[in-house]
Write a protein that holds these residues in place. Structure first.
Motif, PDB file in Angstrom:
ATOM      1  N   LEU A  14      -0.176  17.401 -14.744  1.00  0.00           N
ATOM      2  CA  LEU A  14       0.444  16.851 -16.078  1.00  0.00           C
ATOM      3  C   LEU A  14       0.566  18.043 -17.225  1.00  0.00           C
ATOM      4  O   LEU A  14       1.434  18.077 -18.002  1.00  0.00           O
ATOM      5  CB  LEU A  14      -0.397  15.678 -16.848  1.00  0.00           C
ATOM      6  CG  LEU A  14      -0.444  15.150 -18.175  1.00  0.00           C
ATOM      7  CD1 LEU A  14       0.999  14.335 -18.039  1.00  0.00           C
ATOM      8  CD2 LEU A  14      -1.474  14.127 -18.647  1.00  0.00           C
ATOM      9  N   VAL A  15      -0.568  18.935 -17.165  1.00  0.00           N
ATOM     10  CA  VAL A  15      -0.466  20.154 -17.980  1.00  0.00           C
ATOM     11  C   VAL A  15       0.840  21.029 -17.680  1.00  0.00           C
ATOM     12  O   VAL A  15       1.791  21.516 -18.653  1.00  0.00           O
ATOM     13  CB  VAL A  15      -1.532  21.073 -18.064  1.00  0.00           C
ATOM     14  CG1 VAL A  15      -1.545  22.083 -18.730  1.00  0.00           C
ATOM     15  CG2 VAL A  15      -2.777  19.991 -18.467  1.00  0.00           C
TER      16      VAL A  15
ATOM     17  N   GLU B  99      -5.815   5.416  -0.661  1.00  0.00           N
ATOM     18  CA  GLU B  99      -6.045   6.774  -0.781  1.00  0.00           C
ATOM     19  C   GLU B  99      -5.792   7.132  -2.289  1.00  0.00           C
ATOM     20  O   GLU B  99      -4.912   6.837  -3.066  1.00  0.00           O
ATOM     21  CB  GLU B  99      -4.920   7.741   0.172  1.00  0.00           C
ATOM     22  CG  GLU B  99      -5.039   8.996   0.090  1.00  0.00           C
ATOM     23  CD  GLU B  99      -3.958   9.588   0.887  1.00  0.00           C
ATOM     24  OE1 GLU B  99      -3.585  10.733   0.901  1.00  0.00           O
ATOM     25  OE2 GLU B  99      -3.612   8.961   1.915  1.00  0.00           O
ATOM     26  N   ARG B 100      -6.756   7.972  -2.541  1.00  0.00           N
ATOM     27  CA  ARG B 100      -6.734   8.316  -4.130  1.00  0.00           C
ATOM     28  C   ARG B 100      -6.548   9.922  -4.123  1.00  0.00           C
ATOM     29  O   ARG B 100      -6.865  10.653  -3.548  1.00  0.00           O
ATOM     30  CB  ARG B 100      -8.115   8.096  -4.692  1.00  0.00           C
ATOM     31  CG  ARG B 100      -8.495   6.449  -4.547  1.00  0.00           C
ATOM     32  CD  ARG B 100      -9.440   5.905  -5.515  1.00  0.00           C
ATOM     33  NE  ARG B 100      -9.772   4.739  -5.309  1.00  0.00           N
ATOM     34  CZ  ARG B 100      -9.243   3.479  -5.744  1.00  0.00           C
ATOM     35  NH1 ARG B 100      -8.371   3.822  -6.490  1.00  0.00           N
ATOM     36  NH2 ARG B 100      -9.761   2.426  -5.414  1.00  0.00           N
ATOM     37  N   ILE B 101      -5.815  10.202  -5.475  1.00  0.00           N
ATOM     38  CA  ILE B 101      -5.647  11.569  -5.845  1.00  0.00           C
ATOM     39  C   ILE B 101      -6.714  12.016  -6.692  1.00  0.00           C
ATOM     40  O   ILE B 101      -7.304  11.255  -7.596  1.00  0.00           O
ATOM     41  CB  ILE B 101      -4.126  11.637  -6.532  1.00  0.00           C
ATOM     42  CG1 ILE B 101      -3.136  11.150  -5.636  1.00  0.00           C
ATOM     43  CG2 ILE B 101      -3.748  12.940  -6.980  1.00  0.00           C
ATOM     44  CD1 ILE B 101      -1.724  10.752  -6.444  1.00  0.00           C
ATOM     45  N   LYS B 102      -7.101  13.173  -6.510  1.00  0.00           N
ATOM     46  CA  LYS B 102      -8.170  13.916  -7.209  1.00  0.00           C
ATOM     47  C   LYS B 102      -7.770  13.863  -8.830  1.00  0.00           C
ATOM     48  O   LYS B 102      -6.517  14.283  -9.150  1.00  0.00           O
ATOM     49  CB  LYS B 102      -8.619  15.179  -6.748  1.00  0.00           C
ATOM     50  CG  LYS B 102      -9.287  15.081  -5.556  1.00  0.00           C
ATOM     51  CD  LYS B 102      -9.937  16.334  -5.158  1.00  0.00           C
ATOM     52  CE  LYS B 102     -10.588  16.269  -3.711  1.00  0.00           C
ATOM     53  NZ  LYS B 102     -12.176  16.635  -3.767  1.00  0.00           N
ATOM     54  N   ILE B 103      -8.558  13.600  -9.592  1.00  0.00           N
ATOM     55  CA  ILE B 103      -8.011  13.819 -11.268  1.00  0.00           C
ATOM     56  C   ILE B 103      -7.677  15.088 -11.733  1.00  0.00           C
ATOM     57  O   ILE B 103      -6.697  15.425 -12.177  1.00  0.00           O
ATOM     58  CB  ILE B 103      -9.211  13.309 -11.956  1.00  0.00           C
ATOM     59  CG1 ILE B 103      -9.323  11.383 -11.649  1.00  0.00           C
ATOM     60  CG2 ILE B 103      -8.696  13.342 -13.508  1.00  0.00           C
ATOM     61  CD1 ILE B 103     -10.473  10.935 -12.644  1.00  0.00           C
ATOM     62  N   SER B 104      -8.579  16.104 -10.950  1.00  0.00           N
ATOM     63  CA  SER B 104      -8.102  17.515 -11.471  1.00  0.00           C
ATOM     64  C   SER B 104      -6.516  17.747 -10.965  1.00  0.00           C
ATOM     65  O   SER B 104      -6.119  18.547 -11.645  1.00  0.00           O
ATOM     66  CB  SER B 104      -9.172  18.426 -10.952  1.00  0.00           C
ATOM     67  OG  SER B 104      -9.160  18.500  -9.302  1.00  0.00           O
TER      68      SER B 104
END
Length: 76
Positions: free
Chosen positions: A43-44, A32-37
């Motif tokens: 992070l911001v 399962e992957r987390i969306k980069i956005s």
């Protein structure tokens, strides 16, 4: 004859190697992957929340800097 035995054993080795590669790719495809956005937004937000305590942004006072040279260099 020994040439045939070597080629037979190397092809079975490549089959085993190919099967390992397929297994690894199937494992990675099923993750399962987390969306980069979403990750970038997290992070911001983290950087903005901690910017007051970031020594790269605020600097380090000379008295609390553990890496400051203790002695000055003198030449004779």
């Amino acid at each position: 004859m020994s040439g045939k035995m070597c080629s037979g054993s190397s092809s079975s080795g490549s089959v085993v190697q190919a099967q390992k590669l397929v297994d690894q790719l199937q494992l990675e495809a099923g993750m399962e992957r987390i969306k980069i956005s979403l990750t970038a937004a997290d992070l911001v937000r983290y950087c903005q929340e901690h910017r007051r305590s970031d020594p790269l942004l605020t600097g380090i006072s000379a008295s609390s800097n553990p890496f400051k040279d203790k002695k000055t260099c003198t030449l004779l």
